[in-house]
Design a protein around this motif. Structure first.
Motif, PDB file in Angstrom:
ATOM      1  N   UNK A 133       7.366  38.757  -5.589  1.00  0.00           N
ATOM      2  CA  UNK A 133       6.883  38.971  -7.244  1.00  0.00           C
ATOM      3  C   UNK A 133       8.151  39.071  -7.917  1.00  0.00           C
ATOM      4  N   UNK A 134       8.784  40.556  -7.111  1.00  0.00           N
ATOM      5  CA  UNK A 134       9.558  41.124  -7.416  1.00  0.00           C
ATOM      6  C   UNK A 134      10.425  40.757  -7.778  1.00  0.00           C
ATOM      7  N   UNK A 135      11.532  39.911  -6.493  1.00  0.00           N
ATOM      8  CA  UNK A 135      12.709  38.766  -6.446  1.00  0.00           C
ATOM      9  C   UNK A 135      12.531  38.094  -7.469  1.00  0.00           C
ATOM     10  N   UNK A 136      11.327  37.561  -7.055  1.00  0.00           N
ATOM     11  CA  UNK A 136      11.267  36.342  -8.323  1.00  0.00           C
ATOM     12  C   UNK A 136      12.301  37.084  -9.332  1.00  0.00           C
ATOM     13  N   UNK A 137      11.258  38.036 -10.222  1.00  0.00           N
ATOM     14  CA  UNK A 137      11.737  38.387 -11.152  1.00  0.00           C
ATOM     15  C   UNK A 137      13.323  38.724 -11.676  1.00  0.00           C
ATOM     16  N   UNK A 138      13.908  38.893 -10.857  1.00  0.00           N
ATOM     17  CA  UNK A 138      15.484  39.442 -10.543  1.00  0.00           C
ATOM     18  C   UNK A 138      16.377  37.674 -10.173  1.00  0.00           C
ATOM     19  N   UNK A 139      15.203  36.987  -9.884  1.00  0.00           N
ATOM     20  CA  UNK A 139      16.510  35.864  -9.733  1.00  0.00           C
ATOM     21  C   UNK A 139      16.197  35.105  -8.472  1.00  0.00           C
ATOM     22  N   UNK A 140      15.778  35.556  -7.675  1.00  0.00           N
ATOM     23  CA  UNK A 140      15.526  34.758  -6.015  1.00  0.00           C
ATOM     24  C   UNK A 140      14.776  33.914  -6.431  1.00  0.00           C
ATOM     25  N   UNK A 141      16.044  32.859  -5.548  1.00  0.00           N
ATOM     26  CA  UNK A 141      14.445  31.552  -5.375  1.00  0.00           C
ATOM     27  C   UNK A 141      13.854  31.667  -4.336  1.00  0.00           C
ATOM     28  N   UNK A 142      13.162  30.546  -3.944  1.00  0.00           N
ATOM     29  CA  UNK A 142      12.480  30.833  -2.461  1.00  0.00           C
ATOM     30  C   UNK A 142      12.487  29.230  -1.818  1.00  0.00           C
ATOM     31  N   UNK A 143      14.497  29.321  -1.843  1.00  0.00           N
ATOM     32  CA  UNK A 143      14.454  28.113  -1.236  1.00  0.00           C
ATOM     33  C   UNK A 143      14.589  27.670   0.087  1.00  0.00           C
TER      34      UNK A 143
END
Length: 151
Positions: A133-143
Motif C-alpha cells: 500500500x505504501x509503494x502504491x501511494x508513492x506511484x509504484x504499480x504492480x505491473x
C-alpha cells in the motif's frame, strides 16, 4: 520530525545490519554480533566503490532510522537507457509512518532520473501488504509477477 538522506558511511554498518534484520520474516537472517563479520565490510567496500550503486540512509535527530539501496543498471533496450532497482528498503519499526520511507524512495527516484533511467523497480515479499500500500501511494504499480531462485 525532519528527515535527511545521505550516502551511508562505513561507520553506519552496525546500524544498517540491525535495520536489515528487521526485514527478516523468518528468524535471524543477519549477524548482529559485534564486531561485525568481515563479509559485511567487504560488501560495503564493493558497494561504495561501484558508481552504479547508491547505499542511502535516512537520519532523524542524528540517528540512522532507515536505508535503501539503489542500483543503476546499464541496458541495451529502451534505446540504451539504464534502469534502476531499489532493494533492502527498511525503516526502523519505531520510525514508520513518519515520512522516512517516502523520503528515501523519493531520493532514490531523483538519482535514477538523474542517471537517465527509464524505470525504477522493486520487489516486495507478498506477505508485506502494508508495504505494498505504501509503494502504491508513492506511484509504484504492480505491473509484473516476480520470480526468485534461491541460490
Amino acid at each position: 520530525m525532519a528527515v535527511s538522506v545521505r550516502r551511508a558511511r562505513e561507520d553506519d554498518l552496525p546500524r544498517l545490519v540491525e535495520l536489515l534484520q528487521q526485514l527478516s520474516l523468518d528468524g535471524d537472517r543477519e549477524d548482529t554480533s559485534r564486531p561485525l563479520g568481515a563479509a559485511y565490510r567487504e560488501a560495503y567496500a564493493r558497494i561504495a566503490s561501484d558508481p552504479g550503486q547508491h547505499l542511502l540512509v535516512a537520519e532523524q535527530t542524528g540517528s540512522v532510522v532507515g536505508t535503501v539501496v539503489l542500483v543503476v543498471v546499464p541496458n541495451l533496450s529502451h534505446r540504451g537507457r539504464p534502469w534502476a532497482v531499489v532493494e533492502n528498503v527498511v525503516v526502523d519499526a519505531g520510525a514508520r509512518g513518519q515520512g522516512v520511507g517516502e523520503r528515501l524512495l523519493r531520493e532514490a527516484a531523483r538519482i535514477a532520473r538523474g542517471a537517465g533511467c527509464y524505470k525504477l523497480s522493486l520487489t516486495s515479499n507478498k506477505q508485506r501488504t502494508e508495504a505494498h500500500r505504501f509503494y502504491g501511494r508513492l506511484g509504484f504499480r504492480p505491473t509484473h509477477e516476480g520470480f526468485r531462485l534461491d541460490l
